[in-house]
Design a protein around this motif. Structure first.
Motif, short mmCIF file in Angstrom:
data_model
loop_
_atom_site.label_atom_id
_atom_site.label_comp_id
_atom_site.label_asym_id
_atom_site.label_seq_id
_atom_site.Cartn_x
_atom_site.Cartn_y
_atom_site.Cartn_z
N GLY A 1 70.74 68.70 51.83
CA GLY A 1 70.06 69.06 50.80
C GLY A 1 69.97 70.61 50.51
N GLN B 1 77.58 67.25 50.97
CA GLN B 1 77.76 66.63 49.48
C GLN B 1 77.97 67.87 48.71
N CYS B 2 78.84 67.48 47.83
CA CYS B 2 79.17 68.56 46.46
C CYS B 2 78.39 68.19 45.30
N ARG B 3 77.41 69.17 45.10
CA ARG B 3 76.68 68.88 43.80
C ARG B 3 77.15 69.62 42.65
N ASP C 1 76.06 64.02 43.13
CA ASP C 1 76.42 64.27 44.54
C ASP C 1 77.47 63.56 44.99
#
Length: 377
Positions: A262, A299-301, A312
């Motif tokens: 995050g 994660q790729c946001r 995400d």
């Protein structure tokens, strides 16, 4: 001879004073439309003049763009400013003198550029040099999601190198090379050119961008969601690289970053930038080097106008090779069983048909045979 003689005749001025077309009251509505789109938009013009034209290379070319879409084009061969998209044709139909006036302006720029190229070659002591020399001009504005000016540029280049640029903050010209100092001095002492261009970029340019967006709204204000993919590449040092790949999105503005638990890891990422596709959409990629044991924490946001909320995307382990082999083997065995069953059923059917046709007498004898009746009890 003065370099870049400005506005000797009204039609030779930059195509900035568009007083021949009154601005409509729809500008405010268009500003609202752009504000709701959540993306920036731009209008830019590019002029290129060459000292030695050749096949497929006119001596002068001028092309206008809204965002990355060409809207009009003029060159020294056609001698006309021509629309490049259907909605600009509609714009011209609603404003009958538009293309005639723009053509006259481009023709004036063509004449000026030829003189300026001669002057520049003298400044750079290239009178006797061979090869092609180029003079380029780019000017235009960009507005943010709120419709307000985000950036305005007016700059020249010679032989591919920066030459002179407008500084809107100080309302002066910035000379990028010593040969540009003469032009800078003359423009700042003899004319009000910097003030005029600043006024254009901050006012007229923004207003006309909104008008064009109104006519081209079906393509320029549309949204197309990105096709996403997360890939992995093993490194030689035990590390791995995760790639976040996005294809076919529109508009151009997109927010992409790698997150770990995050937390934004933008400082650790590399990107290939946003690149246009041939169909008018865009693609981009973002990579980050990770410890293989921790890749599940990344994660790729992705944030884009086409998405109701950010996506995400995480790396997902593909099926193992052993599982794939088992699946293939099971599939082959099932196919073989089905084939055997099919052949067996077919052969039995064929044998039954042959037996029926080969013994017609038997059938008749069966019908004529003597029946033995069981007596009543």
């Amino acid at each position: 001879m003065t370099f870049f003689r400005r506005c000797v005749l009204p039609l030779r001025c930059l195509p900035l004073r568009r007083r021949h077309l009154p601005l409509l009251g729809v500008v405010a509505l268009l500003l609202m439309a752009v504000g709701c789109s959540g993306s920036s938009h731009s209008m830019r013009y590019f002029h290129t003049a060459v000292s030695e034209p050749g096949p497929g290379l006119p001596q002068f070319i001028a092309v206008g763009y809204v965002d990355d879409q060409p809207i009009d084009r003029y060159d020294s061969i056609t001698k006309k400013d021509i629309p490049q998209v259907s909605w600009m044709e509609e714009f011209g139909n609603d404003n009958p003198k538009y293309w005639e006036t723009e053509t006259q302006k481009r023709q004036g720029w063509e004449s000026i550029s030829r003189v300026d190229l001669v002057t520049l070659r003298k400044r750079f002591k290239q009178q006797n040099s061979t090869g092609v020399h180029t003079l380029q001009l780019m000017y235009g504005c960009e507005v943010g999601p709120d419709g307000q000016l985000r950036e305005g540029r007016f700059q020249y280049a010679y032989d591919g190198e920066d030459f002179l640029a407008l500084d809107r903050g100080t309302v002066t010209w910035t000379a990028r090379v010593p040969q540009a100092l003469v032009t800078k001095s003359r423009w700042e002492t003899e004319t009000q050119d910097a003030e005029f261009q600043k006024s254009y970029l901050e006012g007229t340019c923004v207003e006309w961008l909104q008008r064009y967006l109104g006519y081209g709204s079906k393509t320029l204000l549309r949204t197309e969601a990105p096709v996403t993919r997360v890939a992995r590449k093993k490194g030689y040092d035990g590390q791995e690289t995760l790639f976040c790949q996005l294809y076919g999105f529109y508009p151009k503005d997109i927010e992409v970053t790698w997150m770990k638990d995050g937390e934004d890891r933008r400082a650790e990422t590399m990107t290939g930038g946003v690149v246009p596709n041939s169909d008018g959409t865009y693609n981009t990629w973002l990579s980050i080097e990770v410890d293989p044991k921790e890749k599940g924490r990344y994660q790729c946001r992705v944030g884009h106008d086409s998405l109701p909320e950010p996506l995400d995307l995480a790396w997902e382990e593909p099926a193992s090779n052993l599982l794939l082999i088992v699946e293939v083997v099971v599939g082959v065995v099932l196919a073989a069983i089905l084939l055997v069953v099919g052949v067996t059923v077919y052969m039995r059917k064929r044998r039954a048909e042959r037996g029926y046709k080969a013994t017609p007498g038997s059938d008749q004898g069966s019908d004529n045979s003597t029946r033995v009746e069981v007596p009543d009890a």
